[in-house]
Write an enzyme that holds these catalytic residues in place. Structure first.
Site, mmCIF file in Angstrom:
data_model
loop_
_atom_site.group_PDB
_atom_site.id
_atom_site.type_symbol
_atom_site.label_atom_id
_atom_site.label_comp_id
_atom_site.label_asym_id
_atom_site.label_seq_id
_atom_site.Cartn_x
_atom_site.Cartn_y
_atom_site.Cartn_z
ATOM 1 N N PHE A 55 0.841 -1.208 0.000
ATOM 2 C CA PHE A 55 0.000 0.000 0.000
ATOM 3 C C PHE A 55 0.873 1.255 0.000
ATOM 4 C CE2 PHE A 55 -3.490 -2.749 1.374
ATOM 5 C CZ PHE A 55 -4.593 -2.134 0.804
ATOM 6 N N ILE A 83 2.483 1.847 -3.393
ATOM 7 C CA ILE A 83 1.598 2.306 -4.464
ATOM 8 C C ILE A 83 1.089 3.718 -4.179
ATOM 9 C CG2 ILE A 83 -0.658 1.901 -5.532
ATOM 10 C CD1 ILE A 83 -0.008 -1.127 -5.356
ATOM 11 N N GLU A 84 0.797 4.020 -2.917
ATOM 12 C CA GLU A 84 0.251 5.336 -2.595
ATOM 13 C C GLU A 84 1.279 6.460 -2.707
ATOM 14 O OE1 GLU A 84 -2.694 5.973 -2.524
ATOM 15 O OE2 GLU A 84 -3.699 4.085 -2.099
ATOM 16 N N SER A 85 2.537 6.181 -2.336
ATOM 17 C CA SER A 85 3.504 7.290 -2.312
ATOM 18 C C SER A 85 4.929 6.849 -2.625
ATOM 19 C CB SER A 85 3.487 7.970 -0.938
ATOM 20 O OG SER A 85 3.941 7.072 0.062
ATOM 21 N N TYR A 102 -6.388 -1.831 -8.682
ATOM 22 C CA TYR A 102 -5.637 -1.394 -7.512
ATOM 23 C C TYR A 102 -5.442 -2.562 -6.542
ATOM 24 C CZ TYR A 102 -4.514 1.201 -3.251
ATOM 25 O OH TYR A 102 -3.906 1.648 -2.113
#
Ligand code: CA
Length: 401
Positions: free
Chosen positions: A124, A127-129, A309
């Protein structure tokens, strides 16, 4: 600048041609009126005048680039295989493994407290940052105010703006450091303010929940949110599988042991765990990578509802844990885009197979409807929406590809 809506409205006689700009969405006057009208609601939530003024200091106009971005959302528009190439790259896997080594003690403590495996939490974060390296530098208050003033998605962003002001009032972050994506998702974990208020945690113990600069708070907040969404520590997210040639696709849900009895095997050759339910997911149709997904796949979709996602998170987690790349190739045949999926939803609804929203998005509900239609039509029930399937449902003839 006069908005297109104002031009249209005046053209049909609803508004005088020149006046009333202050009430016309998208103008600076309307934006400032929106902020002024927000003040009493913020005060009712305990936001002081000082906090409110500091939050909006220097913000006098909406951010036009934010509104332009509302028409794009990659994980719903791009084919899943393109999305995976971008999100599960060799570079990201290497960076993630390096971060895992550097943060070993923190990750172990977080897994122990929240019951979410290290590779999932890392995926997570990646992928997010990109593991905190690119958290998005768009000021959150202005982005949310822009979307709220334009009534993008009704009152959702007005509520999020009030939640953001609540965060500022609590002192977790200074207004000028509260930043993230164009849509108001904040920091290294891309939480909307309401998600932050409900699920973010202070793991490093400095008294502030800092998802902008603290790695520990960021990673733990992801794990906290997944725990709250119902992550089952006893289950994986899912597995890539190989189907036997005669597999009955219409029976696509059941116990892992039952799937194993029916001849279905993990692509990496390892055994399934002793217990757990799963369902078959064929995001590229028959012949493409096939997956058994567990209830934890739905937990991932609680963070972001896109199937692509969720698959990217699961696969990146496997790769970070040393697992192999996908065994089967992706298809090269045509697929349905958003407008095609909307037409499919309309056609399936008219035929009595589908009762969900007409939003042009693939998901479990549309997939089940496609499967029911395929079963009724004597087709392999892979749940995969193609232009040929749409043509058949719409009753049109179409050359076979
Ligand atoms: Ca902290």
């Amino acid at each position: 600048m006069v908005s297109r809506r104002a031009i249209l409205a005046s053209a049909v006689g609803l508004l005088p041609a020149v006046s009333r700009a202050a009430q016309t969405p998208g103008t600076d006057g309307a934006f400032q009126a929106f902020i002024a009208a927000l003040r009493p609601d913020a005060a009712a939530r305990g936001v002081s005048a000082e906090t409110f003024d500091a939050a909006f200091r220097g913000i006098t106009t909406p951010d036009a680039s934010v509104l332009a971005r509302t028409r794009r959302q990659g994980e719903f528009v791009r084919p899943v295989w393109d999305y995976l190439v971008g999100t599960v790259s060799a570079g990201r896997i290497a960076r993630g493994r390096a971060r895992a080594v550097a943060l070993t003690q923190t990750l172990k403590a977080i897994e122990a407290r929240y019951g979410v495996p290290e590779p999932i939490v890392l995926a997570f974060w990646g992928i997010e940052s990109d593991f905190g390296a690119s958290a998005g530098g768009i000021p959150t208050i202005r982005a949310l105010a822009t979307l709220a003033a334009a009534r993008h998605r009704g009152t959702l962003f007005r509520d999020e703006l009030l939640a953001a002001l609540t965060i500022l009032q609590r002192g977790d972050i200074a207004a000028n450091r509260m930043s993230g994506s164009w849509a108001g998702a904040m920091g290294q974990v891309q939480f909307l303010p309401s998600t932050y208020l409900a699920h973010a945690v202070d793991f490093d113990g400095d008294g502030r929940r800092d998802i902008w600069l603290s790695d520990a708070d960021s990673i733990a907040s992801i794990a906290s949110y997944l725990k709250d969404l119902g992550w089952d520590p006893a289950l994986s997210w899912g597995y890539e599988v190989r189907l036997p040639g005669d597999f009955d696709l219409a029976r696509y849900s059941g116990d892992l042991a039952e799937f194993a009895e029916r001849g279905l095997r993990r692509a990496d050759g390892k055994p399934f765990p002793a217990r757990g339910r799963a369902s078959l997911f064929l995001p590229g149709g028959l012949g493409a990578p096939a997956f058994l997904i567990t209830d934890n796949f739905e937990v991932i979709r609680g963070y972001n509802t896109s199937d692509s996602y969720a698959l990217a998170v699961g696969h990146l987690a496997d790769r970070l844990g040393g697992g192999p790349s996908l065994a089967a190739p992706w298809p090269t045949a045509a697929r349905l885009d958003g407008s095609g999926l909307r037409a499919l939803q309309t056609g399936l609804a008219a035929a009595g197979f589908y009762d969900g929203p007409t939003d042009g998005r693939a998901g479990p509900k549309l997939r089940d409807a496609v499967r029911r239609y395929q079963v009724s039509a004597g087709l392999p029930a892979d749940g995969y929406a193609t232009p040929a399937l749409l043509a058949q449902i719409e009753g049109r003839s179409m050359p076979r590809r």
